[in-house]
Scaffold this active site. Structure first.
Site, PDB file in Angstrom:
ATOM      1  N   ASN A  10       0.968  -1.164  -0.088  1.00 55.06           N
ATOM      2  CA  ASN A  10      -0.080   0.013  -0.016  1.00 55.06           C
ATOM      3  C   ASN A  10       0.822   1.134  -0.192  1.00 55.06           C
ATOM      4  O   ASN A  10       1.496   1.539   0.886  1.00 55.06           O
ATOM      5  CB  ASN A  10      -0.789  -0.087   1.256  1.00 55.06           C
ATOM      6  CG  ASN A  10      -1.770   1.262   1.526  1.00 55.06           C
ATOM      7  OD1 ASN A  10      -1.851   1.953   0.409  1.00 55.06           O
ATOM      8  ND2 ASN A  10      -2.372   1.328   2.365  1.00 55.06           N
ATOM      9  N   LYS A  12       0.241   4.108  -0.410  1.00 52.21           N
ATOM     10  CA  LYS A  12      -0.274   5.337   0.357  1.00 52.21           C
ATOM     11  C   LYS A  12      -0.120   6.799  -0.490  1.00 52.21           C
ATOM     12  O   LYS A  12      -0.123   6.413  -1.750  1.00 52.21           O
ATOM     13  CB  LYS A  12       0.119   5.644   1.733  1.00 52.21           C
ATOM     14  CG  LYS A  12      -0.415   4.400   2.701  1.00 52.21           C
ATOM     15  CD  LYS A  12       0.009   4.390   4.105  1.00 52.21           C
ATOM     16  CE  LYS A  12      -0.228   3.168   4.601  1.00 52.21           C
ATOM     17  NZ  LYS A  12      -0.169   3.158   6.351  1.00 52.21           N
ATOM     18  N   HIS A  95      -9.473   0.996   4.687  1.00 51.93           N
ATOM     19  CA  HIS A  95      -8.183   1.309   5.573  1.00 51.93           C
ATOM     20  C   HIS A  95      -8.564   2.192   6.493  1.00 51.93           C
ATOM     21  O   HIS A  95      -9.505   3.244   6.397  1.00 51.93           O
ATOM     22  CB  HIS A  95      -7.337   1.889   4.332  1.00 51.93           C
ATOM     23  CG  HIS A  95      -5.989   1.889   5.030  1.00 51.93           C
ATOM     24  ND1 HIS A  95      -5.412   2.710   5.716  1.00 51.93           N
ATOM     25  CD2 HIS A  95      -4.992   0.849   5.037  1.00 51.93           C
ATOM     26  CE1 HIS A  95      -4.062   2.639   6.404  1.00 51.93           C
ATOM     27  NE2 HIS A  95      -3.865   1.470   5.652  1.00 51.93           N
ATOM     28  N   GLU A  97      -6.972   4.732   7.554  1.00 49.05           N
ATOM     29  CA  GLU A  97      -6.669   6.184   7.393  1.00 49.05           C
ATOM     30  C   GLU A  97      -7.800   6.787   6.497  1.00 49.05           C
ATOM     31  O   GLU A  97      -8.078   8.032   6.733  1.00 49.05           O
ATOM     32  CB  GLU A  97      -5.293   6.303   6.308  1.00 49.05           C
ATOM     33  CG  GLU A  97      -3.983   5.977   7.386  1.00 49.05           C
ATOM     34  CD  GLU A  97      -2.830   5.631   6.886  1.00 49.05           C
ATOM     35  OE1 GLU A  97      -2.861   5.399   5.378  1.00 49.05           O
ATOM     36  OE2 GLU A  97      -2.182   5.007   7.362  1.00 49.05           O
ATOM     37  N   GLU A 167      -5.377  -4.913  10.340  1.00 47.84           N
ATOM     38  CA  GLU A 167      -4.424  -3.894  10.495  1.00 47.84           C
ATOM     39  C   GLU A 167      -4.679  -3.161  11.812  1.00 47.84           C
ATOM     40  O   GLU A 167      -5.386  -2.207  11.967  1.00 47.84           O
ATOM     41  CB  GLU A 167      -4.563  -2.865   9.365  1.00 47.84           C
ATOM     42  CG  GLU A 167      -3.872  -3.390   8.108  1.00 47.84           C
ATOM     43  CD  GLU A 167      -3.392  -2.641   7.070  1.00 47.84           C
ATOM     44  OE1 GLU A 167      -2.417  -2.592   6.719  1.00 47.84           O
ATOM     45  OE2 GLU A 167      -3.950  -1.419   7.196  1.00 47.84           O
ATOM     46  N   GLY A 173       2.559   2.398  10.799  1.00 52.91           N
ATOM     47  CA  GLY A 173       3.575   3.306  10.790  1.00 52.91           C
ATOM     48  C   GLY A 173       4.378   3.752  11.808  1.00 52.91           C
ATOM     49  O   GLY A 173       4.998   4.693  12.000  1.00 52.91           O
ATOM     50  N   SER A 213       3.484  -2.153  10.254  1.00 50.61           N
ATOM     51  CA  SER A 213       4.905  -2.310  10.429  1.00 50.61           C
ATOM     52  C   SER A 213       5.415  -3.537   9.989  1.00 50.61           C
ATOM     53  O   SER A 213       6.487  -4.190  10.896  1.00 50.61           O
ATOM     54  CB  SER A 213       5.275  -1.804  12.001  1.00 50.61           C
ATOM     55  OG  SER A 213       4.753  -0.781  12.316  1.00 50.61           O
TER      56      SER A 213
END
Ligand code: 13P
Length: 248
Positions: A10, A12, A95, A97, A167, A173, A213
């Site tokens: 991904n 991003k 996701h 985000e 996730e 991250g 991660s």
């Protein structure tokens, strides 16, 4: 039954079109593995150049977002037919985000999952809990609720083709990976939920990824777990390390 491993990057909001092509060329030989589905989920503007750059390789193209209508007055959005024509096969949906920064809720996410299937795209449906829910020990209920809502009205035959990515938000991250046992616990729970909502044959076929991660150092252990069929990788998908994850 043996499920085929799926390792997806991904990207991003990273890589201009020329940088995207350079990364494809850099990774080309490193990500070769006929036993694994390799996917690059890239920013909309990179889709066409990336599709061109990976032609004739084992890499599949994915997108990071789309809207549920085919066309019309939806400023700033892109549609499933646009993605299909550009060579996209996979689409990330839900996701954290998109949920947290852009306010996408489970109603929209459910519509997107159904629209993706109706359009011939394979959803990579993301779920995962915040640090607060993990600490409060309510993460299992949360994950079950997300998946149940997001799959409302989705058929067993569709779920067999689905990819689910677990996730945990606290691991995205942050450099703090879930342990292989923590990841396996939730991926197993998701598979059991699919068996409850559908049947065992469907649960045996759905592919479940871990994301958060994941890197060249921890991928092999995570991927050795029986219910972890792959990874959804952010930061490490932008580096040669991604090849090591594909071949972990
Ligand atoms: P990182 O691998 O950078 O933690 O990102 C995970 C992720 O959000 C993939 O979708």
């Amino acid at each position: 039954m043996a499920r085929r491993r799926i390792i997806a990057g991904n990207w991003k909001m990273n890589k201009t079109p020329s940088e995207a092509v350079a990364l494809c060329n850099e990774l080309k030989d490193l990500v070769k593995n006929d036993a694994v589905d390799v996917v690059y989920c890239v920013p909309a503007i990179d889709i066409c150049p990336v599709a061109e750059a990976v032609k004739g390789t084992n890499v599949h193209v994915g997108a990071e977002n789309f809207y549920i209508e085919d066309k019309g007055a939806f400023t700033g959005e892109i549609s499933a037919p646009m993605l299909k024509e550009a060579g996209v096969e996979y689409i990330i949906i839900g996701h954290s985000e998109r949920r947290d920064i852009f306010g996408e809720n489970d109603v929209l996410i459910n519509q997107k999952v159904k629209k993706a299937f109706a359009s011939g795209l394979t959803p990579i449906l993301c779920c995962g809990e915040s640090l607060a829910l993990r600490k409060a020990d309510t993460y299992k209920e949360w994950i079950k609720r997300q998946i149940t809502w997001d799959l409302d009205g989705v058929t067993a035959d569709q779920v067999k083709k689905l990819v689910i990515a677990y996730e945990p938000i606290w691991a995205i991250g942050t450099g703090e990976t879930a342990t292989a046992d923590q990841a396996e616990e939730v991926c197993g729970l998701i598979r059991n939920l699919i068996a409850e909502l559908y049947d065992q044959a469907t649960a045996d076929e759905v592919r479940i990824q871990y994301g958060g991660s994941m890197n060249a150092g921890n991928a092999a252990e995570l991927l050795s777990k029986p219910n972890i069929d792959g990874g959804l990788i952010g930061g490490a998908s932008l580096k040669p390390d991604f090849g090591k994850i594909v071949n972990a």
